[in-house]
Design a protein around this motif. Sequence first.
Motif, short mmCIF file in Angstrom:
data_model
loop_
_atom_site.label_atom_id
_atom_site.label_comp_id
_atom_site.label_asym_id
_atom_site.label_seq_id
_atom_site.Cartn_x
_atom_site.Cartn_y
_atom_site.Cartn_z
N ILE A 26 0.83 -1.21 0.00
CA ILE A 26 0.00 0.00 0.00
C ILE A 26 0.86 1.26 0.00
N ILE A 76 -10.24 7.29 -1.67
CA ILE A 76 -10.27 6.02 -0.95
C ILE A 76 -8.94 5.28 -1.02
N ASN A 80 -8.48 7.40 3.06
CA ASN A 80 -9.73 7.08 3.76
C ASN A 80 -9.93 5.58 3.88
N LYS A 81 -9.19 4.96 4.79
CA LYS A 81 -9.29 3.54 5.05
C LYS A 81 -9.80 3.31 6.46
N PRO A 82 -10.65 2.32 6.69
CA PRO A 82 -11.31 1.52 5.66
C PRO A 82 -12.39 2.32 4.94
N THR A 83 -12.63 1.97 3.71
CA THR A 83 -13.52 2.75 2.86
C THR A 83 -14.94 2.82 3.42
N TRP A 86 -15.40 5.63 5.82
CA TRP A 86 -15.41 6.93 5.15
C TRP A 86 -16.76 7.17 4.48
N SER A 263 -13.81 -5.26 -1.59
CA SER A 263 -13.01 -4.46 -0.66
C SER A 263 -12.53 -3.14 -1.24
N GLU A 279 -2.10 -3.17 -4.25
CA GLU A 279 -2.40 -3.25 -2.81
C GLU A 279 -2.12 -4.62 -2.22
N ASN A 530 -11.07 -2.07 11.25
CA ASN A 530 -11.08 -2.47 9.85
C ASN A 530 -12.25 -3.34 9.45
#
Length: 554
Positions: A26, A76, A80-83, A86, A263, A279, A530
Amino acid sequence: MDNTSSNKFSISAFSWGLHDFATTRIVSVQSTFLFVLLFLSLSVVKAKCKSRKKINQAPLPPGPTPWPIIGNLAEIIWKNKPTFRWIHALMKELDTDIACIRLAYTHVIPVTSPEIAREFLKKHDSVFASRPVTMATEYSSRKFLTIAVVPWGDQWKKMRKVVASEIIAPSRLRWLLEKRTEEADNLVRFIYNQCKSNGDDNSTGSSAVINLRLATRQYSGNVIRKMMFNRRYFGEGRKDGGPGYEEEEHVESLFTVLMHLYSFILSDYIPWLRPLDLEGHEKIVSEAMRIVNDYHDPLIDERVHEWRDGKRKEPQDLLDTFILAKDSNGKPALSVEEIKAQCTEIMLATVDNPSNAAEWTMAEMINQPETLQNAIEEIDRVVGKDRLVQESDLPKLIYVKACAREAYRLHPIAPFNLPHVSNADTIVAGYFIPKGSHVLLSRVGLGRNPKVWDEPLEFKPERHLKDGSIEIDLTETELRFISFSTGRRGCMGVALGTAMTLMLLARVIQGFTWRIPPDEAKINLSESQNDLFLAKPLHALAQPRLPAHLYPPN
């Protein structure tokens, strides 16, 4: 270090290894993504925006302003994790029950209103009957040979027909009742043996701190393995009834796949980036599926040969039923690849929902002793203390069902339902929904919607008893929350999922007295950052509460 500890360490190392790999990859996404932006901006190909602005056309749902071409992917991917968190924060900020987030050329439409959800899945159900194609669903379905995650089409219709008639029919579930009961007995035995090993010869007076996440997940895994392959263990298992290394690895791998099905990875929206695996998700999913297939495939291949060679005469489990299924011409209805794919999908569909609901229910009730006592008193009144709960008792356990229903409302297994893809431009709730949009019904937003539920963040089973009804279902037809998906692409295993959830919960409550561990003030109900699981696996102090002879022997 003994074998059990070594095995657990191996699984933990496997999980963290995948996590570290993903984290490392990532880090490189930002620089790579800048290159992608430059490449796209210099491209001579003009992008065709799918929002189709026309005079007098209904507007898209509200949402963040998208960048040209890439839409909101930058938001995203970068920060902005986890999406899913957000998205829900964004909808709260916008004060809307429906939004539109453009990821490249795909419009993602999250929904938190029951009324709008019903409009999608009831009024316009046929329009939203397909599924998106993702990297993870391609792996999990062996390139789209199954039911749940495949796009709308002939393959889905074929597999749905076979599964509906041969696998989940009421007569088939009754046929497999003994196998489910055997695993419910083993669950009680596993917990009882841990208590007994921690005490003296007066076993009903002994107690132990139990890892309820392990117990509930392995119960779910045991049930579906017994129904599918007529076996509890892939390896030798444990003498106390607990899982061995193989069973823990199997269930862990299934959960890994489930976490990655939808995901929000970059290559699902810009497919030509998939070979880069920026990723690291494809490496994670492919390895998890390799593990699952390594356990399943040899068993399936061996069974197919046994039937072809005449070594088997009578079906014993779901795998036999798949192999024996015939089409209208009397030929095998499914190929071996289709059987393998559908066996795995049934496994994936079974292990998570009952175990998550039971773990959260027990965590909430242990912190609320009066709620737990109400459930105990109901079971003692309906079943007594001279025998164990059976599936035939479940319809009468109204309060226990209310507790499970409340867990599904407040603590869903996933933030969103499986995505629905529109096959035509449509107007829903006054908004324009373009063809190809991904509609995400929010399990979190529906179940915790303050416009629908009083004190939505409180665990209150009594809220489901207010109408005085003596019948309670775990399903919610009005989509005020989602326990099992509904509509044309709804869950086909509602009866099995309901039975597994309630049997698991009832056996755990009936068989043992549960308390907060001695070194804790209360059960920590924090949610993982998460996902929607408890941040830490539930550990609770258990003590047998029934006569010793009721606990199944080794």
